[in-house]
Design an enzyme around this catalytic site. Structure first.
Site, PDB file in Angstrom:
ATOM      1  N   ARG A  84       7.330   3.895  -5.501  1.00 48.94           N
ATOM      2  CA  ARG A  84       7.571   3.007  -4.353  1.00 48.94           C
ATOM      3  C   ARG A  84       6.552   1.865  -4.321  1.00 48.94           C
ATOM      4  O   ARG A  84       6.887   0.734  -3.961  1.00 48.94           O
ATOM      5  CB  ARG A  84       7.533   3.816  -3.051  1.00 48.94           C
ATOM      6  CG  ARG A  84       8.002   3.009  -1.856  1.00 48.94           C
ATOM      7  CD  ARG A  84       8.222   3.862  -0.635  1.00 48.94           C
ATOM      8  NE  ARG A  84       6.980   4.426  -0.133  1.00 48.94           N
ATOM      9  CZ  ARG A  84       6.900   5.306   0.864  1.00 48.94           C
ATOM     10  NH1 ARG A  84       8.026   5.738   1.452  1.00 48.94           N
ATOM     11  NH2 ARG A  84       5.746   5.768   1.263  1.00 48.94           N
ATOM     12  N   LYS A 116       6.509  -1.690   1.487  1.00 48.42           N
ATOM     13  CA  LYS A 116       5.428  -1.076   2.272  1.00 48.42           C
ATOM     14  C   LYS A 116       4.254  -2.049   2.195  1.00 48.42           C
ATOM     15  O   LYS A 116       3.376  -1.936   1.348  1.00 48.42           O
ATOM     16  CB  LYS A 116       5.086   0.322   1.730  1.00 48.42           C
ATOM     17  CG  LYS A 116       4.281   1.124   2.722  1.00 48.42           C
ATOM     18  CD  LYS A 116       4.391   2.596   2.470  1.00 48.42           C
ATOM     19  CE  LYS A 116       3.431   3.389   3.325  1.00 48.42           C
ATOM     20  NZ  LYS A 116       3.400   3.072   4.750  1.00 48.42           N
ATOM     21  N   TYR A 122       0.818  -1.211   0.000  1.00 46.24           N
ATOM     22  CA  TYR A 122       0.000   0.000   0.000  1.00 46.24           C
ATOM     23  C   TYR A 122       0.850   1.259   0.000  1.00 46.24           C
ATOM     24  O   TYR A 122       2.061   1.195   0.214  1.00 46.24           O
ATOM     25  CB  TYR A 122      -0.982  -0.004   1.179  1.00 46.24           C
ATOM     26  CG  TYR A 122      -0.406   0.423   2.509  1.00 46.24           C
ATOM     27  CD1 TYR A 122       0.335  -0.448   3.303  1.00 46.24           C
ATOM     28  CD2 TYR A 122      -0.610   1.715   2.986  1.00 46.24           C
ATOM     29  CE1 TYR A 122       0.841  -0.052   4.525  1.00 46.24           C
ATOM     30  CE2 TYR A 122      -0.105   2.116   4.219  1.00 46.24           C
ATOM     31  CZ  TYR A 122       0.624   1.227   4.982  1.00 46.24           C
ATOM     32  OH  TYR A 122       1.129   1.624   6.188  1.00 46.24           O
TER      33      TYR A 122
HETATM   34  N1  PDD Z   1       3.572   5.511   6.826  1.00 49.39           N
HETATM   35  N2  PDD Z   1       8.269   4.116   7.971  1.00 49.39           N
HETATM   36  C1  PDD Z   1       7.132   3.394   8.015  1.00 49.39           C
HETATM   37  C2  PDD Z   1       7.145   2.036   8.630  1.00 49.39           C
HETATM   38  C3  PDD Z   1       5.956   3.928   7.457  1.00 49.39           C
HETATM   39  O1  PDD Z   1       4.824   3.216   7.470  1.00 49.39           O
HETATM   40  C4  PDD Z   1       5.977   5.238   6.881  1.00 49.39           C
HETATM   41  C5  PDD Z   1       4.763   5.845   6.254  1.00 49.39           C
HETATM   42  C6  PDD Z   1       7.185   5.951   6.886  1.00 49.39           C
HETATM   43  C7  PDD Z   1       7.294   7.328   6.283  1.00 49.39           C
HETATM   44  O2  PDD Z   1       7.173   7.292   4.881  1.00 49.39           O
HETATM   45  P1  PDD Z   1       6.619   8.532   4.037  1.00 49.39           P
HETATM   46  O3  PDD Z   1       7.434   9.712   4.418  1.00 49.39           O
HETATM   47  O4  PDD Z   1       6.822   8.126   2.629  1.00 49.39           O
HETATM   48  O5  PDD Z   1       5.166   8.712   4.429  1.00 49.39           O
HETATM   49  C8  PDD Z   1       8.310   5.350   7.431  1.00 49.39           C
HETATM   50  C9  PDD Z   1       2.346   6.021   6.253  1.00 49.39           C
HETATM   51  C10 PDD Z   1       2.095   7.440   6.601  1.00 49.39           C
HETATM   52  C11 PDD Z   1       1.211   5.086   6.611  1.00 49.39           C
HETATM   53  O6  PDD Z   1       1.499   3.957   6.965  1.00 49.39           O
HETATM   54  O7  PDD Z   1       0.054   5.464   6.510  1.00 49.39           O
END
Ligand code: PDD
Length: 292
Positions: free
Chosen positions: A50, A148, A31
């Site tokens: 990503r 992710k 996701y």
């Molecule tokens: N989460 N690390 C983890 C484990 C994450 O799930 C996320 C993002 C990040 C930060 O990534 P970014 O800057 O690309 O949002 C780091 C999102 C916000 C979520 O799970 O909803």
């Protein structure tokens, strides 16, 4: 609410996924969370890039970027949104019970776009309380944090422990006891005038906000150190903050028993990040005008 399901918008009441979907049965899928500002999805290309990488790391074929980008905008518009939280989920799809990915012939695509609910201003003013989690982040050779993935139980366990301890978020360490990341964010701290953050070698998701904040810090003359850090490093820092798509740059007021002031570096980086978002929105609008 209108939800994009596979190939079209449907009403929320009809947005149903099979109980045989391997996303439900096994957490098998990937996701992205994105944020739209004034109708413009910030860093959409990076998020879709990503998503494609996550999918390929779990050997899943997904629809093309153009299709997903179009569907994201369609969902935002169908719900009359301007500032939105957008979640794109792709699961392995429906198939007989069993682990073989080939059992599922087509991934399930779900796009949810909701009104973005801003974080309370007080959190940015006062900072938030973090604890170092007893739950370690998945080893790169178990489930690589660069994926992710829908398989979020590792982070959920850390978050639940943090909530039990009255904290807002958890800092997860890796198997070497170095700082990895938060449950939904990347961790930064300031030490001896340098902006420090775990490198991707620590076993983290390479956050899109993290990447932008690193480049903004460098451009503004702040030294940035990406490396391997221990909890002792963070406890002797002068400032701590975290980054992610929804919170942007969030100051931290306490890690375990150590208190921090909401410092000038995190405030500066938060402002620079917001300016970057405004710039992106303007550029996007200008490019649309040229197309029209
Ligand atoms: N989460 N690390 C983890 C484990 C994450 O799930 C996320 C993002 C990040 C930060 O990534 P970014 O800057 O690309 O949002 C780091 C999102 C916000 C979520 O799970 O909803």
């Amino acid at each position: 609410m209108q939800i994009f399901l596979n190939d079209r918008l449907v009403d929320e009441s009809e947005a149903m996924v099979s109980v045989f979907d391997h996303g439900f049965l096994y957490g098998d899928g990937v996701y992205e969370t994105m944020r739209a500002y004034e109708g413009v999805v910030f860093s959409l290309d990076e998020h879709l890039g990503r998503l494609g990488r996550s999918a390929s790391l779990i050997r899943m074929q997904i629809p093309g970027r153009k299709f997903i980008a179009g569907a994201v905008y369609e969902t935002i518009r169908a719900n009359g949104l301007s500032n939105a939280y957008v979640r794109v989920t792709l699961s392995r799809g429906k198939g007989p019970i069993g682990l073989d990915p080939a059992l599922c012939k087509k991934p399930t695509l779900v796009i949810i776009a909701e009104l973005f609910k801003p974080y309370p201003v007080k959190l940015y003013q006062d900072g938030v309380f973090l604890v170092i989690s007893p739950v370690i982040r998945n080893h790169v050779r178990a489930i690589n944090p660069m994926i992710k993935s829908l398989n979020f139980l590792n982070n959920i366990l850390a978050k639940a422990d943090a909530i039990d301890r009255g904290a807002y978020e958890a800092i997860m360490l890796n198997t070497e006891d170095n700082i990895a990341e938060g449950t939904v964010c990347n961790i930064f701290f300031v030490k001896d005038g340098s902006v420090c953050t775990p490198s991707v070698d620590a076993g983290i998701l390479d956050g899109i906000t993290r990447e932008i904040v690193i480049s903004l810090a460098r451009k503004s003359g702040l030294p940035v150190h990406e490396g391997l850090f221990s909890p002792a490093d963070i406890l002797s820092a002068t400032e701590v903050f975290f980054t992610n798509t929804t919170a942007e740059v969030m100051p931290v007021s306490r890690v375990d028993d150590t208190a921090y002031a909401v410092g000038s570096v995190s405030q500066k980086l938060r402002k620079l990040y917001q300016a970057e978002v405004r710039h992106y929105v303007h550029l996007f609008r200008d490019s649309q005008k040229e197309i029209d």
